[in-house]
Design a protein around this motif. Structure first.
Motif, PDB file in Angstrom:
ATOM      1  N   ILE A  20      22.047  36.186  50.039  1.00 28.42           N
ATOM      2  CA  ILE A  20      23.066  35.255  49.545  1.00 28.42           C
ATOM      3  C   ILE A  20      23.390  35.629  48.105  1.00 28.42           C
ATOM      4  O   ILE A  20      22.497  35.797  47.279  1.00 28.42           O
ATOM      5  CB  ILE A  20      22.555  33.804  49.618  1.00 28.42           C
ATOM      6  N   ARG A  21      24.693  35.715  47.793  1.00 31.90           N
ATOM      7  CA  ARG A  21      25.082  36.234  46.489  1.00 31.90           C
ATOM      8  C   ARG A  21      26.173  35.379  45.851  1.00 31.90           C
ATOM      9  O   ARG A  21      26.923  34.679  46.543  1.00 31.90           O
ATOM     10  CB  ARG A  21      25.583  37.682  46.611  1.00 31.90           C
ATOM     11  N   THR A  22      26.236  35.471  44.544  1.00 33.81           N
ATOM     12  CA  THR A  22      27.387  34.967  43.809  1.00 33.81           C
ATOM     13  C   THR A  22      28.243  36.174  43.462  1.00 33.81           C
ATOM     14  O   THR A  22      27.775  37.099  42.793  1.00 33.81           O
ATOM     15  CB  THR A  22      26.966  34.227  42.529  1.00 33.81           C
ATOM     16  N   ALA A  23      29.469  36.179  43.959  1.00 33.61           N
ATOM     17  CA  ALA A  23      30.371  37.318  43.759  1.00 33.61           C
ATOM     18  C   ALA A  23      31.384  36.986  42.673  1.00 33.61           C
ATOM     19  O   ALA A  23      32.087  35.978  42.756  1.00 33.61           O
ATOM     20  CB  ALA A  23      31.087  37.663  45.060  1.00 33.61           C
ATOM     21  N   VAL A  24      31.432  37.833  41.659  1.00 32.29           N
ATOM     22  CA  VAL A  24      32.370  37.670  40.549  1.00 32.29           C
ATOM     23  C   VAL A  24      33.447  38.738  40.688  1.00 32.29           C
ATOM     24  O   VAL A  24      33.148  39.936  40.669  1.00 32.29           O
ATOM     25  CB  VAL A  24      31.657  37.806  39.189  1.00 32.29           C
ATOM     26  N   PHE A  25      34.688  38.300  40.841  1.00 35.84           N
ATOM     27  CA  PHE A  25      35.790  39.227  41.066  1.00 35.84           C
ATOM     28  C   PHE A  25      36.570  39.436  39.771  1.00 35.84           C
ATOM     29  O   PHE A  25      37.225  38.521  39.269  1.00 35.84           O
ATOM     30  CB  PHE A  25      36.714  38.693  42.165  1.00 35.84           C
ATOM     31  N   PHE A  26      36.494  40.659  39.252  1.00 35.86           N
ATOM     32  CA  PHE A  26      37.218  41.018  38.038  1.00 35.86           C
ATOM     33  C   PHE A  26      38.696  41.234  38.371  1.00 35.86           C
ATOM     34  O   PHE A  26      39.037  41.700  39.452  1.00 35.86           O
ATOM     35  CB  PHE A  26      36.667  42.314  37.447  1.00 35.86           C
ATOM     36  N   LYS A  27      39.554  40.919  37.411  1.00 39.55           N
ATOM     37  CA  LYS A  27      40.985  41.156  37.606  1.00 39.55           C
ATOM     38  C   LYS A  27      41.396  42.425  36.868  1.00 39.55           C
ATOM     39  O   LYS A  27      41.054  42.612  35.704  1.00 39.55           O
ATOM     40  CB  LYS A  27      41.808  39.968  37.102  1.00 39.55           C
ATOM     41  N   GLY A  28      42.127  43.277  37.556  1.00 40.87           N
ATOM     42  CA  GLY A  28      42.580  44.530  36.976  1.00 40.87           C
ATOM     43  C   GLY A  28      42.009  45.724  37.707  1.00 40.87           C
ATOM     44  O   GLY A  28      40.797  45.822  37.907  1.00 40.87           O
ATOM     45  N   CYS A  29      42.900  46.617  38.151  1.00 41.18           N
ATOM     46  CA  CYS A  29      42.462  47.817  38.864  1.00 41.18           C
ATOM     47  C   CYS A  29      43.481  48.925  38.642  1.00 41.18           C
ATOM     48  O   CYS A  29      44.692  48.688  38.761  1.00 41.18           O
ATOM     49  CB  CYS A  29      42.324  47.529  40.357  1.00 41.18           C
ATOM     50  N   PRO A  30      43.026  50.146  38.331  1.00 39.57           N
ATOM     51  CA  PRO A  30      43.971  51.254  38.130  1.00 39.57           C
ATOM     52  C   PRO A  30      44.550  51.798  39.427  1.00 39.57           C
ATOM     53  O   PRO A  30      45.565  52.490  39.409  1.00 39.57           O
ATOM     54  CB  PRO A  30      43.116  52.313  37.425  1.00 39.57           C
ATOM     55  N   ALA A  31      43.902  51.501  40.559  1.00 34.03           N
ATOM     56  CA  ALA A  31      44.387  51.999  41.848  1.00 34.03           C
ATOM     57  C   ALA A  31      45.446  51.063  42.413  1.00 34.03           C
ATOM     58  O   ALA A  31      45.523  49.886  42.048  1.00 34.03           O
ATOM     59  CB  ALA A  31      43.232  52.146  42.830  1.00 34.03           C
ATOM     60  N   ARG A  32      46.233  51.595  43.326  1.00 42.17           N
ATOM     61  CA  ARG A  32      47.253  50.813  44.017  1.00 42.17           C
ATOM     62  C   ARG A  32      47.147  51.097  45.515  1.00 42.17           C
ATOM     63  O   ARG A  32      48.050  51.643  46.130  1.00 42.17           O
ATOM     64  CB  ARG A  32      48.651  51.154  43.484  1.00 42.17           C
ATOM     65  N   CYS A  33      46.013  50.709  46.085  1.00 37.04           N
ATOM     66  CA  CYS A  33      45.774  50.954  47.505  1.00 37.04           C
ATOM     67  C   CYS A  33      46.796  50.187  48.338  1.00 37.04           C
ATOM     68  O   CYS A  33      47.005  48.985  48.129  1.00 37.04           O
ATOM     69  CB  CYS A  33      44.363  50.530  47.890  1.00 37.04           C
ATOM     70  N   ALA A  34      47.397  50.882  49.298  1.00 37.02           N
ATOM     71  CA  ALA A  34      48.462  50.288  50.099  1.00 37.02           C
ATOM     72  C   ALA A  34      47.973  49.092  50.906  1.00 37.02           C
ATOM     73  O   ALA A  34      48.751  48.196  51.225  1.00 37.02           O
ATOM     74  CB  ALA A  34      49.052  51.349  51.025  1.00 37.02           C
TER      75      ALA A  34
END
Length: 233
Positions: A20-34
């Motif tokens: 069981i985890r606490t997931a922290v989602f950062f905003k910002g990514c250099p990729a643009r995966c379709a």
């Protein structure tokens, strides 16, 4: 104190590493995966997102927007990203929650306080904290502050990454994280560049660095029909 941009903190996650985890989602990514399943995480600044399921079509947001960025169409309302200045007028105006802000600046201590709440579940399940995104390597100082804070508190950590970072950042992160969940899109140079906008040499080089430094790595390949599901993949 170190500040960073996140778009979500999800407790009791069971899909972002062991236990069981606490997931922290950062905003910002250099990729643009379709096929990105979190497209709202790509931009490096807070932005506005529309929730069509909550929209009643009343048009109050259209009338309230000072920049004329919201347009009413036959199928509903649409936001013009070129005109939007993220002033949040639409968010404040909509009484139904049809508009919301994606991304907020937070301090590392605030995030750590949220993570610590679930230590008992980490201990019982072999879980911990996972830092993903977006691309967490794009906010290295913030990521390292959180990894250091978790280590000081005895909390296991994982970094969910596409490997889109420079060598120094990867090595500094490797010295702090317990586990890497490494999302490799494809090894084909042409298709990787077409699908993500990033040369494949970057994630492959960083994967080799992690392995050479004896870090725990789980390589994950998202299988996307028509994109990377050929026999060579």
């Amino acid at each position: 104190m170190v500040r960073g941009l996140v778009f979500d903190i999800r407790r009791f996650s069971i899909h972002d590493g062991p236990g069981i985890r606490t997931a922290v989602f950062f905003k910002g990514c250099p990729a643009r995966c379709a096929w990105c399943h979190n497209p709202e995480s790509q931009g490096m600044a807070p932005e506005i997102m529309h929730r069509p399921s909550r929209c009643t079509g009343c048009g109050e947001c259209v009338r309230a927007c000072p920049n004329g960025a919201i347009v009413r169409e036959a199928e509903g309302v649409r936001i013009s990203r070129d005109r939007c200045r993220a002033c949040l007028t639409c968010v404040r105006t909509c009484r139904w929650g049809g508009w919301e802000t994606v991304g907020r600046l937070v301090e590392d201590q605030e995030v750590l306080a949220e993570i610590v709440r679930d230590v008992i579940f980490f201990d019982e399940s072999g879980g911990g904290a996972t830092f993903g995104g977006g691309e967490p390597l794009a906010q290295a100082e913030f990521l390292h502050a959180l990894l250091d804070g978790c280590r000081d508190r005895g909390i296991p950590t994982a970094v969910d990454t596409g490997g889109f970072g420079d060598e120094a950042v990867v090595l500094a992160t490797a010295a702090r994280a317990d586990l890497f969940l490494y999302d490799l899109k494809t090894t084909d140079p042409v298709r990787h560049l077409q699908l993500t906008g990033i040369p494949v040499e970057v994630p492959l080089r960083n994967l080799e660095l992690l392995v050479a430094n004896h870090r725990a790595v789980i390589v994950r390949i998202p299988v996307i029909p028509g994109a990377n599901d050929a026999d060579l993949d």
